[in-house]
Design a protein around this motif. Structure first.
Motif, PDB file in Angstrom:
ATOM      1  N   LEU A 144       0.863  -1.178   0.000  1.00 45.72           N
ATOM      2  CA  LEU A 144       0.000   0.000   0.000  1.00 45.72           C
ATOM      3  C   LEU A 144       0.900   1.230   0.000  1.00 45.72           C
ATOM      4  O   LEU A 144       1.747   1.380   0.895  1.00 45.72           O
ATOM      5  CB  LEU A 144      -0.887  -0.026   1.240  1.00 45.72           C
ATOM      6  CG  LEU A 144      -1.867   1.120   1.468  1.00 45.72           C
ATOM      7  CD1 LEU A 144      -2.915   1.153   0.369  1.00 45.72           C
ATOM      8  CD2 LEU A 144      -2.523   0.984   2.829  1.00 45.72           C
ATOM      9  N   SER A 145       0.749   2.105  -0.996  1.00 47.08           N
ATOM     10  CA  SER A 145       1.665   3.244  -1.103  1.00 47.08           C
ATOM     11  C   SER A 145       0.980   4.411  -1.799  1.00 47.08           C
ATOM     12  O   SER A 145      -0.139   4.293  -2.318  1.00 47.08           O
ATOM     13  CB  SER A 145       2.930   2.847  -1.878  1.00 47.08           C
ATOM     14  OG  SER A 145       2.597   2.467  -3.207  1.00 47.08           O
ATOM     15  N   GLY A 146       1.673   5.542  -1.831  1.00 45.84           N
ATOM     16  CA  GLY A 146       1.176   6.733  -2.507  1.00 45.84           C
ATOM     17  C   GLY A 146       2.086   7.907  -2.230  1.00 45.84           C
ATOM     18  O   GLY A 146       3.006   7.826  -1.405  1.00 45.84           O
ATOM     19  N   PRO A 147       1.859   9.033  -2.908  1.00 47.46           N
ATOM     20  CA  PRO A 147       2.696  10.219  -2.678  1.00 47.46           C
ATOM     21  C   PRO A 147       2.564  10.769  -1.259  1.00 47.46           C
ATOM     22  O   PRO A 147       3.546  11.180  -0.651  1.00 47.46           O
ATOM     23  CB  PRO A 147       2.188  11.232  -3.716  1.00 47.46           C
ATOM     24  CG  PRO A 147       1.496  10.409  -4.749  1.00 47.46           C
ATOM     25  CD  PRO A 147       0.917   9.235  -4.034  1.00 47.46           C
ATOM     26  N   PHE A 148       1.323  10.795  -0.747  1.00 53.78           N
ATOM     27  CA  PHE A 148       1.075  11.324   0.593  1.00 53.78           C
ATOM     28  C   PHE A 148      -0.008  10.495   1.276  1.00 53.78           C
ATOM     29  O   PHE A 148      -0.845   9.873   0.622  1.00 53.78           O
ATOM     30  CB  PHE A 148       0.624  12.786   0.558  1.00 53.78           C
ATOM     31  CG  PHE A 148       1.666  13.752   0.077  1.00 53.78           C
ATOM     32  CD1 PHE A 148       2.687  14.176   0.922  1.00 53.78           C
ATOM     33  CD2 PHE A 148       1.631  14.235  -1.221  1.00 53.78           C
ATOM     34  CE1 PHE A 148       3.639  15.062   0.485  1.00 53.78           C
ATOM     35  CE2 PHE A 148       2.585  15.124  -1.676  1.00 53.78           C
ATOM     36  CZ  PHE A 148       3.601  15.531  -0.819  1.00 53.78           C
ATOM     37  N   ALA A 149       0.011  10.525   2.615  1.00 46.53           N
ATOM     38  CA  ALA A 149      -1.048   9.894   3.409  1.00 46.53           C
ATOM     39  C   ALA A 149      -1.316  10.763   4.624  1.00 46.53           C
ATOM     40  O   ALA A 149      -0.434  11.509   5.086  1.00 46.53           O
ATOM     41  CB  ALA A 149      -0.638   8.487   3.849  1.00 46.53           C
ATOM     42  N   HIS A 150      -2.531  10.661   5.135  1.00 52.24           N
ATOM     43  CA  HIS A 150      -2.874  11.389   6.364  1.00 52.24           C
ATOM     44  C   HIS A 150      -3.899  10.583   7.146  1.00 52.24           C
ATOM     45  O   HIS A 150      -5.002  10.300   6.649  1.00 52.24           O
ATOM     46  CB  HIS A 150      -3.450  12.770   6.063  1.00 52.24           C
ATOM     47  CG  HIS A 150      -3.862  13.514   7.303  1.00 52.24           C
ATOM     48  ND1 HIS A 150      -2.971  14.229   8.078  1.00 52.24           N
ATOM     49  CD2 HIS A 150      -5.073  13.634   7.914  1.00 52.24           C
ATOM     50  CE1 HIS A 150      -3.617  14.752   9.113  1.00 52.24           C
ATOM     51  NE2 HIS A 150      -4.894  14.399   9.033  1.00 52.24           N
ATOM     52  N   ILE A 206      -4.817   9.441  -3.205  1.00 54.70           N
ATOM     53  CA  ILE A 206      -5.078   8.173  -3.885  1.00 54.70           C
ATOM     54  C   ILE A 206      -3.986   7.154  -3.553  1.00 54.70           C
ATOM     55  O   ILE A 206      -2.796   7.474  -3.519  1.00 54.70           O
ATOM     56  CB  ILE A 206      -5.150   8.375  -5.414  1.00 54.70           C
ATOM     57  CG1 ILE A 206      -6.141   9.508  -5.747  1.00 54.70           C
ATOM     58  CG2 ILE A 206      -5.555   7.085  -6.103  1.00 54.70           C
ATOM     59  CD1 ILE A 206      -7.535   9.269  -5.248  1.00 54.70           C
ATOM     60  N   ALA A 207      -4.428   5.926  -3.305  1.00 53.31           N
ATOM     61  CA  ALA A 207      -3.505   4.856  -2.914  1.00 53.31           C
ATOM     62  C   ALA A 207      -3.214   3.937  -4.093  1.00 53.31           C
ATOM     63  O   ALA A 207      -4.068   3.688  -4.941  1.00 53.31           O
ATOM     64  CB  ALA A 207      -4.096   4.040  -1.763  1.00 53.31           C
ATOM     65  N   TYR A 211     -14.578   1.076  -5.190  1.00 49.44           N
ATOM     66  CA  TYR A 211     -14.382   2.497  -4.905  1.00 49.44           C
ATOM     67  C   TYR A 211     -12.884   2.796  -4.918  1.00 49.44           C
ATOM     68  O   TYR A 211     -12.058   1.898  -4.749  1.00 49.44           O
ATOM     69  CB  TYR A 211     -14.981   2.865  -3.540  1.00 49.44           C
ATOM     70  CG  TYR A 211     -16.436   2.499  -3.388  1.00 49.44           C
ATOM     71  CD1 TYR A 211     -17.420   3.210  -4.069  1.00 49.44           C
ATOM     72  CD2 TYR A 211     -16.828   1.438  -2.581  1.00 49.44           C
ATOM     73  CE1 TYR A 211     -18.760   2.870  -3.944  1.00 49.44           C
ATOM     74  CE2 TYR A 211     -18.177   1.094  -2.450  1.00 49.44           C
ATOM     75  CZ  TYR A 211     -19.135   1.813  -3.134  1.00 49.44           C
ATOM     76  OH  TYR A 211     -20.465   1.471  -3.016  1.00 49.44           O
ATOM     77  N   THR A 212     -12.558   4.056  -5.111  1.00 54.27           N
ATOM     78  CA  THR A 212     -11.146   4.444  -5.194  1.00 54.27           C
ATOM     79  C   THR A 212     -10.467   4.258  -3.847  1.00 54.27           C
ATOM     80  O   THR A 212     -10.896   4.838  -2.850  1.00 54.27           O
ATOM     81  CB  THR A 212     -11.013   5.912  -5.633  1.00 54.27           C
ATOM     82  OG1 THR A 212     -11.674   6.086  -6.882  1.00 54.27           O
ATOM     83  CG2 THR A 212      -9.548   6.301  -5.773  1.00 54.27           C
ATOM     84  N   PRO A 213      -9.392   3.472  -3.779  1.00 57.90           N
ATOM     85  CA  PRO A 213      -8.664   3.313  -2.509  1.00 57.90           C
ATOM     86  C   PRO A 213      -7.851   4.555  -2.205  1.00 57.90           C
ATOM     87  O   PRO A 213      -7.255   5.171  -3.096  1.00 57.90           O
ATOM     88  CB  PRO A 213      -7.760   2.105  -2.771  1.00 57.90           C
ATOM     89  CG  PRO A 213      -7.570   2.074  -4.249  1.00 57.90           C
ATOM     90  CD  PRO A 213      -8.840   2.624  -4.844  1.00 57.90           C
ATOM     91  N   THR A 214      -7.859   4.958  -0.946  1.00 63.57           N
ATOM     92  CA  THR A 214      -7.152   6.174  -0.546  1.00 63.57           C
ATOM     93  C   THR A 214      -6.298   5.908   0.692  1.00 63.57           C
ATOM     94  O   THR A 214      -6.434   4.882   1.357  1.00 63.57           O
ATOM     95  CB  THR A 214      -8.138   7.321  -0.243  1.00 63.57           C
ATOM     96  OG1 THR A 214      -8.926   6.973   0.902  1.00 63.57           O
ATOM     97  CG2 THR A 214      -9.041   7.599  -1.438  1.00 63.57           C
TER      98      THR A 214
END
Length: 242
Positions: free
Chosen positions: A13-19, A147-148, A137-140
């Motif tokens: 599970l990854s992405g540019p940013f997470a909160h 977006i994830a 649904y779009t994973p976040t």
């Protein structure tokens, strides 16, 4: 303890940013350094397309049905940025004030998730969805605009482990003792407090714990209860499923 012949679904599970907002943050929105388990329930539900009305999807993740382990693949790095927040939803009105709010984000987070579930049908559906790159649904990563990327790694066999090296994060309730650093490694340990583990459909969090992790994703030398070794292909990891 997990029963015999249980397997773990493994994905990144990854992405540019997470909160993932800390519950006790007020004037600024601080983030947990990893996704709360309850947030992962929402991610699983989004991929599967489970009913979100009145949080009905949480009925599929009642306490004891689902266990996960979380391994940090990238170091914990944060950025703080001012975000303009609005007091209401809908179209922006010219008379509406927007409040700049300092928010903390995880920068380029990447986690390896190990997933087990007592419902074999739900497990198989999630496995097929992730393996085929599908999601209802779009994973976040915590917020709707973060977006994830969900990448299938494989499926691993689980067996008990007596090793004193833990590759995943450690719930504090499972920790027996920390040990001297592993030769060749330098640990930077961090505890994430008031971490949400289980939640009911009315959104009451029924289980919280502290989470011990290494900021760099380095294996933690420790004795823990119910340590599991998950083996996939030629790779294995000692993880705590909770």
């Amino acid at each position: 303890m997990l029963g015999p012949n249980v397997r773990a679904l493994i994905f990144d599970l990854s992405g540019p940013f997470a909160h993932y907002k800390k519950i006790f943050a007020t004037t600024s929105a601080l983030t947990y350094p990893l996704p709360p388990k309850t947030s992962l329930y929402g991610l699983f539900a989004a991929i599967l397309g489970l009913d979100k009305t009145d949080n009905a999807y949480l009925n599929h993740f009642s306490e004891g049905n689902c266990r996960v382990a979380i391994q940090l693949l990238n170091p914990v790095v944060t950025q703080r940025m001012y975000i303009n927040l609005r007091p209401s939803f809908g179209s922006l009105r010219s008379t509406e004030n927007r409040k700049p709010t300092l928010m903390e984000f995880l920068d380029r987070p990447r986690f390896r998730i190990y997933f087990t579930h007592q419902d074999a049908s739900l497990y198989d559906q999630l496995k097929e969805r992730i393996r085929n790159g599908q999601s209802t649904y779009t994973p976040t990563l915590g917020l709707a605009n973060l977006i994830a990327s969900v990448k299938y790694v494989g499926e691993g066999a689980i067996r008990p482990s007596t090793e004193e090296r833990v590759d995943s994060v450690i719930p504090k309730s499972r920790l027996e003792t920390l040990l001297p650093p592993i030769v060749g490694y330098s640990n930077r340990l961090l505890e994430a407090g008031q971490y949400a583990v289980e939640m009911q459909p009315n959104r009451d969090v029924t289980v919280r714990d502290g989470i011990i992790l290494d900021r760099n994703g380095t294996p933690i030398p420790a004795r823990v209860r119910d340590l599991a070794k998950v083996t996939h292909a030629q790779n294995s990891a000692n993880v705590v499923l909770f």
